[in-house]
Design a protein around this motif. Structure first.
Motif, PDB file in Angstrom:
ATOM      1  N   SER A  93      17.618   1.523   6.793  1.00  0.00           N
ATOM      2  CA  SER A  93      16.571   1.474   8.051  1.00  0.00           C
ATOM      3  C   SER A  93      17.100   2.761   8.567  1.00  0.00           C
ATOM      4  O   SER A  93      18.239   3.174   8.729  1.00  0.00           O
ATOM      5  N   ALA A  94      16.286   3.105   9.709  1.00  0.00           N
ATOM      6  CA  ALA A  94      16.640   4.205  10.740  1.00  0.00           C
ATOM      7  C   ALA A  94      17.039   5.585  10.006  1.00  0.00           C
ATOM      8  O   ALA A  94      17.913   6.308  10.273  1.00  0.00           O
ATOM      9  N   LEU A  95      16.237   5.886   8.856  1.00  0.00           N
ATOM     10  CA  LEU A  95      16.715   6.919   8.231  1.00  0.00           C
ATOM     11  C   LEU A  95      16.168   8.115   8.550  1.00  0.00           C
ATOM     12  O   LEU A  95      14.941   8.301   8.576  1.00  0.00           O
ATOM     13  N   GLN A  96      16.728   9.066   9.032  1.00  0.00           N
ATOM     14  CA  GLN A  96      16.625  10.176   9.549  1.00  0.00           C
ATOM     15  C   GLN A  96      16.981  11.709   8.600  1.00  0.00           C
ATOM     16  O   GLN A  96      16.096  12.689   8.596  1.00  0.00           O
ATOM     17  N   SER A  97      17.968  11.420   7.955  1.00  0.00           N
ATOM     18  CA  SER A  97      18.502  12.452   7.166  1.00  0.00           C
ATOM     19  C   SER A  97      19.361  12.000   6.035  1.00  0.00           C
ATOM     20  O   SER A  97      19.584  10.954   6.124  1.00  0.00           O
ATOM     21  N   HIS A  98      19.739  12.628   5.029  1.00  0.00           N
ATOM     22  CA  HIS A  98      20.569  12.200   3.883  1.00  0.00           C
ATOM     23  C   HIS A  98      19.862  10.997   3.292  1.00  0.00           C
ATOM     24  O   HIS A  98      20.756   9.981   3.034  1.00  0.00           O
ATOM     25  N   LYS A 151       7.569  -2.882   1.980  1.00  0.00           N
ATOM     26  CA  LYS A 151       7.075  -3.385   3.349  1.00  0.00           C
ATOM     27  C   LYS A 151       7.797  -3.170   4.323  1.00  0.00           C
ATOM     28  O   LYS A 151       7.516  -3.698   5.555  1.00  0.00           O
ATOM     29  N   LEU A 152       8.851  -2.359   4.470  1.00  0.00           N
ATOM     30  CA  LEU A 152       9.461  -1.868   5.614  1.00  0.00           C
ATOM     31  C   LEU A 152       9.438  -0.383   5.993  1.00  0.00           C
ATOM     32  O   LEU A 152       8.766   0.384   4.946  1.00  0.00           O
ATOM     33  N   ASP A 153       9.543  -0.149   7.322  1.00  0.00           N
ATOM     34  CA  ASP A 153       9.503   1.229   7.750  1.00  0.00           C
ATOM     35  C   ASP A 153      10.828   1.673   7.780  1.00  0.00           C
ATOM     36  O   ASP A 153      11.585   1.432   8.616  1.00  0.00           O
ATOM     37  N   SER A 154      11.235   2.739   6.784  1.00  0.00           N
ATOM     38  CA  SER A 154      12.643   2.952   6.907  1.00  0.00           C
ATOM     39  C   SER A 154      12.830   3.963   7.952  1.00  0.00           C
ATOM     40  O   SER A 154      14.148   4.104   7.958  1.00  0.00           O
ATOM     41  N   SER A 155      11.885   4.336   8.647  1.00  0.00           N
ATOM     42  CA  SER A 155      12.278   5.472   9.736  1.00  0.00           C
ATOM     43  C   SER A 155      12.957   4.667  10.924  1.00  0.00           C
ATOM     44  O   SER A 155      13.212   5.236  12.088  1.00  0.00           O
ATOM     45  N   LYS A 156      12.446   3.019  10.848  1.00  0.00           N
ATOM     46  CA  LYS A 156      12.873   2.422  12.066  1.00  0.00           C
ATOM     47  C   LYS A 156      14.203   1.566  11.977  1.00  0.00           C
ATOM     48  O   LYS A 156      14.237   1.245  10.597  1.00  0.00           O
ATOM     49  N   GLN A 157      14.621   1.110  13.002  1.00  0.00           N
ATOM     50  CA  GLN A 157      15.616   0.238  12.547  1.00  0.00           C
ATOM     51  C   GLN A 157      15.342  -0.982  12.376  1.00  0.00           C
ATOM     52  O   GLN A 157      14.448  -1.646  12.991  1.00  0.00           O
ATOM     53  N   ILE A 158      15.816  -1.609  11.529  1.00  0.00           N
ATOM     54  CA  ILE A 158      15.501  -3.073  11.007  1.00  0.00           C
ATOM     55  C   ILE A 158      16.522  -4.002  11.277  1.00  0.00           C
ATOM     56  O   ILE A 158      17.790  -3.645  11.105  1.00  0.00           O
ATOM     57  N   GLU A 159      16.168  -4.949  12.116  1.00  0.00           N
ATOM     58  CA  GLU A 159      17.222  -6.002  12.636  1.00  0.00           C
ATOM     59  C   GLU A 159      17.701  -6.710  11.552  1.00  0.00           C
ATOM     60  O   GLU A 159      16.967  -7.189  10.518  1.00  0.00           O
ATOM     61  N   PRO A 160      18.875  -7.267  11.952  1.00  0.00           N
ATOM     62  CA  PRO A 160      19.691  -8.304  10.590  1.00  0.00           C
ATOM     63  C   PRO A 160      18.624  -9.645  10.536  1.00  0.00           C
ATOM     64  O   PRO A 160      17.897  -9.986  11.452  1.00  0.00           O
ATOM     65  N   ARG A 161      18.612 -10.108   9.317  1.00  0.00           N
ATOM     66  CA  ARG A 161      17.810 -11.512   9.150  1.00  0.00           C
ATOM     67  C   ARG A 161      16.356 -10.953   9.251  1.00  0.00           C
ATOM     68  O   ARG A 161      15.542 -12.141   9.475  1.00  0.00           O
ATOM     69  N   THR A 162      15.780  -9.907   8.911  1.00  0.00           N
ATOM     70  CA  THR A 162      14.314  -9.575   8.907  1.00  0.00           C
ATOM     71  C   THR A 162      13.741 -10.090   7.707  1.00  0.00           C
ATOM     72  O   THR A 162      14.406  -9.936   6.634  1.00  0.00           O
ATOM     73  N   ALA A 163      12.709 -10.926   7.909  1.00  0.00           N
ATOM     74  CA  ALA A 163      12.181 -11.693   6.958  1.00  0.00           C
ATOM     75  C   ALA A 163      11.251 -11.103   6.026  1.00  0.00           C
ATOM     76  O   ALA A 163      10.332 -10.063   6.774  1.00  0.00           O
ATOM     77  N   SER A 223       0.718  -1.215  -0.104  1.00  0.00           N
ATOM     78  CA  SER A 223      -0.047  -0.072   0.007  1.00  0.00           C
ATOM     79  C   SER A 223       0.790   1.450  -0.044  1.00  0.00           C
ATOM     80  O   SER A 223       0.354   2.220  -0.378  1.00  0.00           O
ATOM     81  N   LYS A 224       2.274   1.140   0.309  1.00  0.00           N
ATOM     82  CA  LYS A 224       2.961   2.466   0.555  1.00  0.00           C
ATOM     83  C   LYS A 224       3.307   2.897  -0.898  1.00  0.00           C
ATOM     84  O   LYS A 224       3.347   2.257  -2.003  1.00  0.00           O
ATOM     85  N   LYS A 225       3.324   4.512  -1.231  1.00  0.00           N
ATOM     86  CA  LYS A 225       3.450   4.970  -2.404  1.00  0.00           C
ATOM     87  C   LYS A 225       4.954   5.241  -2.415  1.00  0.00           C
ATOM     88  O   LYS A 225       5.306   5.563  -3.503  1.00  0.00           O
ATOM     89  N   LEU A 226       5.570   5.382  -1.570  1.00  0.00           N
ATOM     90  CA  LEU A 226       6.966   6.033  -1.327  1.00  0.00           C
ATOM     91  C   LEU A 226       7.995   4.894  -0.648  1.00  0.00           C
ATOM     92  O   LEU A 226       7.552   4.329   0.162  1.00  0.00           O
ATOM     93  N   ILE A 227       9.198   4.727  -1.139  1.00  0.00           N
ATOM     94  CA  ILE A 227      10.266   3.918  -0.490  1.00  0.00           C
ATOM     95  C   ILE A 227      11.402   4.897  -0.165  1.00  0.00           C
ATOM     96  O   ILE A 227      11.523   5.735  -1.010  1.00  0.00           O
TER      97      ILE A 227
END
Length: 341
Positions: free
Chosen positions: A157-162, A33-45, A2-6
């Motif tokens: 992940s955990a993208l806040q700037s740049h 399918k990911l929330d780029s503003s949050k930390q994504i743990e390794p091996r996330t399926a 459903s997301k329009k932006l990645i």
């Protein structure tokens, strides 16, 4: 999906790699399918469904074959990310599991006894059970389970700037790798509408090496086709310019604007010239304007009356013709008739 932006970190946007469009679609689907503003743990399926691919413009009949091709190719692909401490050579994916629908159906029908159905020595037994759990909550057909490489996750992940946001509604319309990469590069500067980079950096980003070594060939086979497709198939109008240093072309400049913004500006420009007229006024002044010499170059009509009917339609609806033509008609109305606003 459903997301329009990645989103991607800018260092990943300017990294060096080559991918097919089908591989890019797999990455876009996973990122959606990911929330780029949050930390994504390794091996996330990340689970990919057929419907995800349909939303990116893939023919439903070709989805399984395209996903299989993309997964197999992407597992072997490498990329080079230019970081502040040097070049990082790595892979896109840590793990890809292509799912067989028939096997999944058999296991799904016996979900409660899945542990018994799995061979005791099967590798990744926990992963299989996780897939079955996902299948129980998913109304669509799963086709793949993927994990991004640990090296890539900090750039996703955990993208806040740049970081750069990309529009899926634009990306799904692009058919070549170069078009996708140019779109990535320009969107890094979406706030200014101007992207300038050296031809040397462009060659490095696209991994061209000695290919298209002549600027004329680079322009003909890479730059111009990509710019044309972006202009025709995305929500942006884009133009480009090659810039010389001395006698050699050394830089490429891209200037772009959203098409809606351009259309709104044109509409405002027309509306500032346009005037609301009564039907009696339209009849009177269209007849007068049709006989003015300064307007004769606009006429392809056999009679003044036919030309007047065309002008009358423009006076009613200025947007029915090009804005330059509408402006001429309303300017002539002010300067060549007794009309007073």
């Amino acid at each position: 999906m459903s997301k329009k932006l990645i989103a991607m970190d800018n260092e990943l946007i300017r990294s060096s790699y080559v991918l097919d469009v089908s591989e890019l679609k797999l990455i876009y689907t996973a990122l959606s399918k990911l929330d780029s503003s949050k930390q994504i743990e390794p091996r996330t399926a990340i689970y990919i469904t057929k419907n995800d691919y349909v939303q990116l413009g893939t023919n439903p009949k070709n989805i399984v074959r395209e996903v299989r091709y993309a997964c197999e190719k992407l597992m072997k692909r490498t990329l080079v990310i230019n970081t502040e401490i040097g070049d990082l050579y790595t892979h896109w994916m840590h793990h890809v599991w292509l799912l067989k629908s028939d096997d999944l159906t058999d296991l799904m029908n016996n979900y409660e006894d899945a542990k018994k159905l799995l061979r005791p020595n099967i590798a990744h037994q926990k992963m299989v059970l996780d897939i079955l759990k996902e299948l129980k909550t998913c109304d669509e057909n799963l086709v793949a389970r993927i994990e991004f490489h640990d090296d890539i996750l900090p750039f996703l992940s955990a993208l806040q700037s740049h970081f750069t946001q990309l529009r899926l509604d634009d990306l799904k319309n692009l058919s070549t790798f170069y078009s996708h990469r140019f779109y990535h590069l320009m969107m890094q500067f979406n706030s200014t509408g101007v992207c300038k980079l050296s031809l040397m950096e462009l060659r490095k980003i696209l991994l061209l090496e000695d290919k298209y070594s002549q600027t004329k060939d680079l322009r003909k086979w890479v730059i111009e086709p990509a710019i044309k497709e972006i202009r025709e198939k995305t929500s942006f109008f884009i133009e480009h310019k090659l810039i010389k240093t001395g006698q050699r072309y050394t830089y490429l400049e891209l200037k772009f604007k959203q098409k809606k913004t351009i259309e709104i500006k044109k509409a405002k420009a027309i509306s500032s010239d346009a005037i609301e007229l009564s039907e009696a006024q339209i009849s009177k002044y269209s007849s007068i304007l049709s006989r003015i010499n300064d307007m004769s170059d606009l006429s392809t009509f056999p009679t003044y009356d036919a030309f007047a009917l065309w002008i009358a339609n423009i006076l009613r609806d200025p947007k029915s013709v090009r804005d330059e033509t509408a402006k001429r008609i309303f300017k002539a109305l002010r300067t060549h008739t007794d009309f007073k606003k």
